[in-house]
Design an enzyme around this catalytic site. Structure first.
Site, PDB file in Angstrom:
ATOM      1  N   CYS A   1      10.858   9.730  -6.774  1.00 24.86           N
ATOM      2  CA  CYS A   1      10.165   9.554  -5.408  1.00 24.86           C
ATOM      3  C   CYS A   1      10.985  10.388  -4.258  1.00 24.86           C
ATOM      4  O   CYS A   1      11.142  11.160  -4.081  1.00 24.86           O
ATOM      5  CB  CYS A   1      10.007   8.571  -4.558  1.00 24.86           C
ATOM      6  SG  CYS A   1      11.056   7.044  -4.445  1.00 24.86           S
TER       7      CYS A   1
ATOM      8  N   GLY B   1      -1.560   5.961  -2.412  1.00 28.80           N
ATOM      9  CA  GLY B   1      -2.312   6.075  -3.474  1.00 28.80           C
ATOM     10  C   GLY B   1      -3.911   5.444  -3.671  1.00 28.80           C
ATOM     11  O   GLY B   1      -3.961   4.227  -2.752  1.00 28.80           O
ATOM     12  N   VAL B   2      -4.649   6.236  -4.354  1.00 29.47           N
ATOM     13  CA  VAL B   2      -5.829   5.333  -4.605  1.00 29.47           C
ATOM     14  C   VAL B   2      -5.864   4.291  -5.069  1.00 29.47           C
ATOM     15  O   VAL B   2      -6.611   2.805  -4.690  1.00 29.47           O
ATOM     16  CB  VAL B   2      -6.493   6.239  -5.719  1.00 29.47           C
ATOM     17  CG1 VAL B   2      -5.747   6.357  -6.997  1.00 29.47           C
ATOM     18  CG2 VAL B   2      -8.312   5.687  -5.467  1.00 29.47           C
ATOM     19  N   ASP B   3      -4.856   4.162  -6.321  1.00 31.51           N
ATOM     20  CA  ASP B   3      -4.288   2.441  -7.084  1.00 31.51           C
ATOM     21  C   ASP B   3      -4.930   1.204  -6.024  1.00 31.51           C
ATOM     22  O   ASP B   3      -5.239   0.156  -5.793  1.00 31.51           O
ATOM     23  CB  ASP B   3      -3.510   2.112  -7.901  1.00 31.51           C
ATOM     24  CG  ASP B   3      -4.111   3.245  -9.011  1.00 31.51           C
ATOM     25  OD1 ASP B   3      -4.931   3.542  -9.206  1.00 31.51           O
ATOM     26  OD2 ASP B   3      -3.591   3.984  -9.473  1.00 31.51           O
ATOM     27  N   SER B   4      -3.663   1.480  -5.312  1.00 29.10           N
ATOM     28  CA  SER B   4      -2.624  -0.111  -3.909  1.00 29.10           C
ATOM     29  C   SER B   4      -4.249  -0.089  -3.108  1.00 29.10           C
ATOM     30  O   SER B   4      -4.756  -1.026  -2.283  1.00 29.10           O
ATOM     31  CB  SER B   4      -1.316  -0.047  -3.302  1.00 29.10           C
ATOM     32  OG  SER B   4      -1.481   1.684  -3.052  1.00 29.10           O
TER      33      SER B   4
ATOM     34  N   CYS C   1      13.453  -0.345  -8.844  1.00 32.38           N
ATOM     35  CA  CYS C   1      12.344   0.030  -7.610  1.00 32.38           C
ATOM     36  C   CYS C   1      10.919  -2.098  -7.463  1.00 32.38           C
ATOM     37  O   CYS C   1      11.251  -2.336  -7.444  1.00 32.38           O
ATOM     38  CB  CYS C   1      11.691   0.638  -7.533  1.00 32.38           C
ATOM     39  SG  CYS C   1      10.661   0.998  -5.708  1.00 32.38           S
TER      40      CYS C   1
ATOM     41  N   GLY D   1      -0.932  -2.729  -6.275  1.00 32.91           N
ATOM     42  CA  GLY D   1      -1.989  -1.201  -7.452  1.00 32.91           C
ATOM     43  C   GLY D   1      -2.138  -1.458  -9.382  1.00 32.91           C
ATOM     44  O   GLY D   1      -1.877  -0.057  -9.566  1.00 32.91           O
TER      45      GLY D   1
ATOM     46  N   LEU E   1       6.120   0.091   2.377  1.00 28.28           N
ATOM     47  CA  LEU E   1       6.840   0.273   2.313  1.00 28.28           C
ATOM     48  C   LEU E   1       7.571   1.712   3.026  1.00 28.28           C
ATOM     49  O   LEU E   1       7.604   2.763   2.244  1.00 28.28           O
ATOM     50  CB  LEU E   1       7.635   0.285   1.468  1.00 28.28           C
ATOM     51  CG  LEU E   1       7.126  -0.797   0.561  1.00 28.28           C
ATOM     52  CD1 LEU E   1       7.634  -1.603  -1.558  1.00 28.28           C
ATOM     53  CD2 LEU E   1       7.123  -2.568   1.672  1.00 28.28           C
TER      54      LEU E   1
ATOM     55  N   MET F   1       0.724  -1.295   0.425  1.00 32.35           N
ATOM     56  CA  MET F   1      -0.172  -0.150  -0.013  1.00 32.35           C
ATOM     57  C   MET F   1       0.695   0.763  -0.024  1.00 32.35           C
ATOM     58  O   MET F   1       1.847   1.537   0.563  1.00 32.35           O
ATOM     59  CB  MET F   1      -0.992   0.082   1.431  1.00 32.35           C
ATOM     60  CG  MET F   1      -1.379  -1.266   1.440  1.00 32.35           C
ATOM     61  SD  MET F   1      -3.271  -1.257   2.567  1.00 32.35           S
ATOM     62  CE  MET F   1      -4.000   0.171   1.366  1.00 32.35           C
ATOM     63  N   SER F   2       0.911   1.904  -1.038  1.00 35.46           N
ATOM     64  CA  SER F   2       1.639   3.392  -1.251  1.00 35.46           C
ATOM     65  C   SER F   2       1.356   4.426  -0.347  1.00 35.46           C
ATOM     66  O   SER F   2       1.904   5.114  -0.613  1.00 35.46           O
ATOM     67  CB  SER F   2       1.896   3.183  -2.958  1.00 35.46           C
ATOM     68  OG  SER F   2       0.626   3.622  -3.674  1.00 35.46           O
TER      69      SER F   2
END
Length: 390
Positions: free
Chosen positions: A212, A15-18, A106, A130, A37, A12-13
């Site tokens: 990032c 963001g919405v996708d994950s 990554c 995601g 992470l 789970m980053s």
């Protein structure tokens, strides 16, 4: 990997996708644990303002999403692995005059290697992310696909605008067998609507596009600070590729990429009045060569260190396919032939581009497709310039 319920780590980053991917994994009946992470011991030095994927803000967003979904949540410290495998690699590649893709690195070294290794060691069966890509069982025995019997295939996502199969082209069979991509058949607007229905506060959070670990988005400035006067990149000439005339000076080859037009600071236009582009970078000599756009066209390249998503292509046998050369680039018709690395002992790919490309730099990845299926990838080590007119 079993088709029944699995013990799943949802990466789970923030963001919405994950977040939606984790929720869908739960709905599919899996036993899901959310994991964020921590990629920097000093998160304040990474991008913020809902633009990155590894800041304190992102960690908090991921935790809140896990609470709404109703799953356990942990933060895994991967900062040492990320620094060594991604940040140092990024600096070394630019110092050598190449243009790396840190997000691809990554995925290869962190999200689907270090994370998967830890997850399997802890008794989990798979990692869900995601990413927009699709996994399919390979066709069974018989026919042209018989050599792929029992394999898992990686395919492009349904949403072509969000397809991320390019940055997943570094994954091998073992990694794909232990991966889940719950967003495979979805389009981004529908994912955002679903997040809103689920009460996830990240429903309207902007996508991340920038590197990032470069806090202000100034890659050249960041590299100048980190590399300093690291030889052989401290200063050199900007020269005309056709005439050899010195047009200006620069402070480091790491500030340039193949195809760059802006920021050359060479003072005067070309004799024909057309803009100049970076055509070549020679880090040892410190020389940056510039010329007309036509000089960017290539019709072939060499890729080294191939990684296969399916069974390797047979050595020496040409393979008609398409290739993608940038994360959001177009496909090019090509013929790929596995061969030996002309400058080393390892395997390589010789790629003939039937559709010439522009501005491709060593260090980028070439990803090979058979229709929507990802065959594998390699790191571009050299390109061949097209003689066709612009």
């Amino acid at each position: 990997m079993s088709s029944g319920p699995l013990r799943v780590v949802a990466a789970m980053s923030g963001g919405v996708d994950s977040a939606v991917a984790a929720a869908r994994a739960v709905e599919a009946g899996h036993d899901v644990t959310g994991v964020h992470l921590a990629l920097s011991r000093n998160p304040a030095s990474y991008r913020s303002g809902a633009r990155g994927c590894c800041t304190i803000e992102d960690s908090n967003d991921a935790r809140r999403a896990a609470d709404v979904i109703g799953i356990p949540f942990y933060v895994w410290d991967m900062s040492a692995e990320f620094h060594d495998a991604v940040v140092v690699d990024f600096m070394d590649e630019y110092a050598a005059g190449r243009t790396p893709n840190p997000c691809l690195r990554c995925n290869e070294s962190i999200k689907f290697a270090a994370v998967l290794d830890r997850a399997l060691a802890l008794g989990f069966d798979a990692v869900a992310t995601g990413h927009y890509a699709e996994l399919r069982p390979a066709p069974g025995a018989g026919g042209a696909q018989s050599r792929d019997q029992g394999l898992v295939e990686l395919h492009r996502a349904a949403d072509a605008a969000k397809d991320q199969s390019y940055v997943l082209g570094v994954l091998d069979q073992d990694q794909l067998r232990h991966s889940l991509f719950p967003l495979a058949g979805s389009e981004k607007p529908a994912v955002r609507e679903e997040a809103a229905r689920r009460g996830l506060l990240v429903a309207d959070k902007p996508d991340s596009h920038d590197i990032c670990f470069v806090a202000d988005g100034d890659n050249a400035g960041w590299l100048a600070e980190k590399l300093g006067d690291r030889a052989p990149n401290h200063g050199g000439d900007i020269v005309d590729d056709a005439t050899g005339e010195v047009l200006g000076r620069h402070d480091g080859t790491y500030a340039f990429t193949i195809g760059q037009r802006r920021g050359l600071k060479i003072g005067r236009p070309a004799p024909d009045g057309r803009p100049r582009f970076v055509l070549d970078i020679e880090p040892v000599a410190g020389t940056v060569r510039v010329g007309p756009r036509a000089g960017l066209r290539i019709d072939g390249l060499t890729g080294i260190r191939p990684r296969w998503c399916t069974a390797p292509l047979p050595a020496g046998e040409p393979f008609a396919c398409t290739v993608q050369l940038r994360a959001h680039g177009t496909e090019h018709r090509a013929v790929v032939t596995p061969a030996a690395d002309p400058h080393g002992d390892g395997p390589a790919l010789d790629v003939e581009l039937l559709d010439p490309a522009e501005g491709i730099a060593p260090g980028q990845a070439v990803v090979v497709y058979d229709g929507t299926r990802v065959v594998g990838s390699a790191t571009i080590s050299a390109t061949r310039r097209s003689e066709q007119p612009a």
